[in-house]
Design a protein around this motif. Structure first.
Motif, short mmCIF file in Angstrom:
data_model
loop_
_atom_site.label_atom_id
_atom_site.label_comp_id
_atom_site.label_asym_id
_atom_site.label_seq_id
_atom_site.Cartn_x
_atom_site.Cartn_y
_atom_site.Cartn_z
N GLY A 156 7.83 7.74 -13.09
CA GLY A 156 7.23 8.96 -13.62
C GLY A 156 7.28 10.08 -12.60
O GLY A 156 7.88 9.96 -11.52
N PRO A 157 6.64 11.19 -12.95
CA PRO A 157 6.64 12.35 -12.04
C PRO A 157 5.89 12.05 -10.76
O PRO A 157 5.01 11.17 -10.71
CB PRO A 157 5.95 13.44 -12.86
CG PRO A 157 5.12 12.71 -13.86
CD PRO A 157 5.88 11.46 -14.18
N ARG A 158 6.21 12.79 -9.73
CA ARG A 158 5.60 12.58 -8.42
C ARG A 158 4.23 13.26 -8.38
O ARG A 158 4.06 14.37 -7.88
CB ARG A 158 6.50 13.18 -7.33
CG ARG A 158 6.05 12.83 -5.92
CD ARG A 158 6.36 11.41 -5.59
NE ARG A 158 5.90 11.02 -4.26
CZ ARG A 158 6.05 9.83 -3.74
NH1 ARG A 158 6.65 8.89 -4.44
NH2 ARG A 158 5.61 9.54 -2.53
N ASP A 159 3.23 12.59 -8.94
CA ASP A 159 1.88 13.13 -8.96
C ASP A 159 0.96 12.22 -8.15
O ASP A 159 1.41 11.34 -7.43
CB ASP A 159 1.37 13.29 -10.40
CG ASP A 159 1.48 11.98 -11.19
OD1 ASP A 159 1.74 10.93 -10.57
OD2 ASP A 159 1.30 12.03 -12.42
N GLU A 160 -0.35 12.48 -8.26
CA GLU A 160 -1.32 11.73 -7.46
C GLU A 160 -1.31 10.24 -7.79
O GLU A 160 -1.42 9.39 -6.90
CB GLU A 160 -2.73 12.31 -7.65
CG GLU A 160 -2.96 13.66 -7.03
CD GLU A 160 -2.44 14.79 -7.90
OE1 GLU A 160 -1.85 14.49 -8.97
OE2 GLU A 160 -2.60 15.96 -7.52
N VAL A 161 -1.17 9.91 -9.09
CA VAL A 161 -1.18 8.51 -9.50
C VAL A 161 0.06 7.80 -8.97
O VAL A 161 0.01 6.65 -8.51
CB VAL A 161 -1.29 8.40 -11.03
CG1 VAL A 161 -1.26 6.94 -11.45
CG2 VAL A 161 -2.57 9.06 -11.52
N LYS A 162 1.22 8.48 -9.03
CA LYS A 162 2.46 7.90 -8.51
C LYS A 162 2.35 7.65 -7.01
O LYS A 162 2.78 6.60 -6.50
CB LYS A 162 3.62 8.86 -8.80
CG LYS A 162 4.98 8.37 -8.30
CD LYS A 162 5.48 7.21 -9.14
CE LYS A 162 6.98 6.97 -8.93
NZ LYS A 162 7.36 6.75 -7.54
N GLU A 163 1.75 8.57 -6.28
CA GLU A 163 1.57 8.38 -4.84
C GLU A 163 0.63 7.21 -4.56
O GLU A 163 0.85 6.44 -3.62
CB GLU A 163 1.01 9.66 -4.22
CG GLU A 163 2.00 10.82 -4.20
CD GLU A 163 1.41 12.05 -3.54
OE1 GLU A 163 0.23 11.99 -3.12
OE2 GLU A 163 2.11 13.07 -3.44
N LEU A 164 -0.43 7.05 -5.38
CA LEU A 164 -1.34 5.92 -5.22
C LEU A 164 -0.60 4.60 -5.45
O LEU A 164 -0.75 3.64 -4.67
CB LEU A 164 -2.51 6.05 -6.19
CG LEU A 164 -3.48 4.86 -6.26
CD1 LEU A 164 -4.16 4.66 -4.92
CD2 LEU A 164 -4.50 5.07 -7.36
N ALA A 165 0.20 4.53 -6.51
CA ALA A 165 0.94 3.29 -6.80
C ALA A 165 1.95 2.98 -5.71
O ALA A 165 2.08 1.82 -5.29
CB ALA A 165 1.65 3.41 -8.16
#
Length: 433
Positions: A156-165
């Motif tokens: 997915g897009p590089r957002d806060e959730v992606k950084e957490l994962a």
């Protein structure tokens, strides 16, 4: 009741929408009422003294407020009453339309907004749910370091959730490498240490059995052989501990009653020499797993009960099927064990303070090996101090059906190791000095 984050976000969305709708409805009603009052006064003045184009001429205010004849006064009063009546009717209609019907419409739209908010919150939080489920599977694995090969791999897009994962994946990967390297180090070091120990034992035995060996040399050799034997047991325990922490890929039906009978016969000589009574009470307790590792569980628990006991003490070993679980219970007499010391006994190289000496009875790996093997079989092991001294250790394993051969899901069947028959019925035996 604790609300989920999704529910709290939905309530927040819906609440903000309703507050904004109420404020907008109130402002609209106030502006409409103000405009209605101004329009009513203007229409009254136009009807009483219309000028060209329906606009009252300049200087007619006195004519409106002060009638010149009784008939004009009567007309003005009737017109005023009619205008008030019309304005009241318009006001009531506005209240009904804006407040009542507007409130109903606001509630309907607010409910729809809350529904859409629930769906949107679910979509936004779905990556977090994936992170949570992955972490739960890793934490719920039989051993914490066994599920570390799993990754979230969120797309997915590089957002806060992606950084957490991605951060979680990086952390798990480093832990996986650390645990794997630790297991390899223990296994390799144990294998490498076996060679010099074997060579040292051979040299000591040769020196002891020479014809020219003095009694002092033979006594020294016996002491060195005892130390060498303790080191060999330590290395064997490390190898078994490293093996038991790996995934068990092959499982077969095993009856704990057979295992208890087999191990009891093996340890009879040691129990007789120590003057300790061993009592066994067994009934069919079918489980599925590695027969050799399960045999080591019973052996470690029985040897632990024999070596940490008192003179003329006793050890009791029993197995049964209870609540869909195969239960093994080993109890023994012995010195009092503080309850706060029990968790430390399952850690490698941990013993009670008075046993931490060079000539200790064990290497401090017995219960930690038991715990690792039991966890690898999806079971649990607990220990509790006895009021009169000693411990009661209980092992619970998933049961298996001996008739139709059902074993744990995903486990291929394997012929069990030949053990003395002990299944069916109850057996009770005692070994006395």
């Amino acid at each position: 009741m604790r609300l989920s984050l999704r529910a709290r976000l939905t309530i927040t969305y819906g609440g903000l929408f309703l507050v904004a709708g109420v404020v907008l409805l109130g402002a609209t009603y106030a502006l409409f009422d103000q405009q209605l009052s101004r329009s009513g006064t203007k229409v009254l003045a136009t009807r009483l003294n219309p000028g060209p184009g329906g606009v009252p001429p300049a200087g007619t205010t006195q004519a409106i407020t002060e009638p010149r004849t009784p008939s004009e006064a009567r007309v003005m009063a009737d017109a005023d009453d009619w205008m008030r009546k019309q304005r009241d009717e318009l006001h009531d209609a506005a209240v009904t339309s804006l407040v009542t019907q507007g409130s109903i419409a606001l509630l309907v739209v607010g409910g729809a907004a809350a529904g859409f908010g629930w769906l949107i919150a679910g979509q936004v939080l779905s990556p977090l749910h994936r992170v949570t489920e992955t972490a739960r599977r890793i934490a719920g694995s039989p051993a914490a370091d066994r599920g570390l090969h799993e990754r979230i791999d969120l797309r997915g897009p590089r957002d806060e959730v992606k950084e957490l994962a991605d951060t979680f994946d990086t952390m798990v990967e480093r832990l996986d490498r650390s645990f794997d390297g630790q297991r390899r180090f223990v296994a390799n070091a144990s294998h490498e240490l076996r060679t010099p120990l074997t060579l040292g034992r051979a040299l000591v035995e040769v020196a002891m059995h020479r014809e020219s060996a003095s009694p002092d040399v033979r006594q020294l050799g016996e002491t060195l052989l005892q130390i060498n034997s303790r080191h060999e047991r330590l290395i064997t325990g490390l190898l078994l501990l490293a093996r038991s922490e790996n995934e068990i890929t092959s499982r077969a039906p095993v009856d704990l009653a057979d295992v208890v009978a087999h191990v009891g016969a093996q340890t009879a000589l040691e129990a007789d020499g120590a003057g300790i009574t061993v009592e066994t009470e067994t009934s069919e307790a079918m489980t599925a797993g590695d027969a050799l590792l399960l045999e080591r569980v019973v052996q470690n628990l029985l040897e632990n009960g024999l070596r940490h006991n008192t003179e003329s003490g006793w050890v009791s070993v029993s197995c049964r099927t209870e609540d869909g679980r195969a239960v093994l219970e080993v109890a023994n007499s012995g010195p009092a064990v503080p309850r706060y010391e029990i968790p430390a006994l399952f850690e490698p190289f941990r013993r009670l303070d008075n046993d931490r000496i060079v000539t200790a009875k064990g290497a401090g790996l017995g219960l930690s090996i038991v715990q690792s093997i039991v966890r690898a079989h999806n079971g649990t092991v607990t220990a509790a101090p006895r009021p009169g001294g000693g411990l009661t250790v209980t092992v619970a394993l998933p049961s298996a059906d001996p008739e139709d051969g059902d074993v744990l899901p995903g486990a291929p069947a394997q012929a069990p190791r030949d053990l003395p028959a002990g299944r069916g019925g109850r057996a009770r035996s005692a070994v006395r000095s």
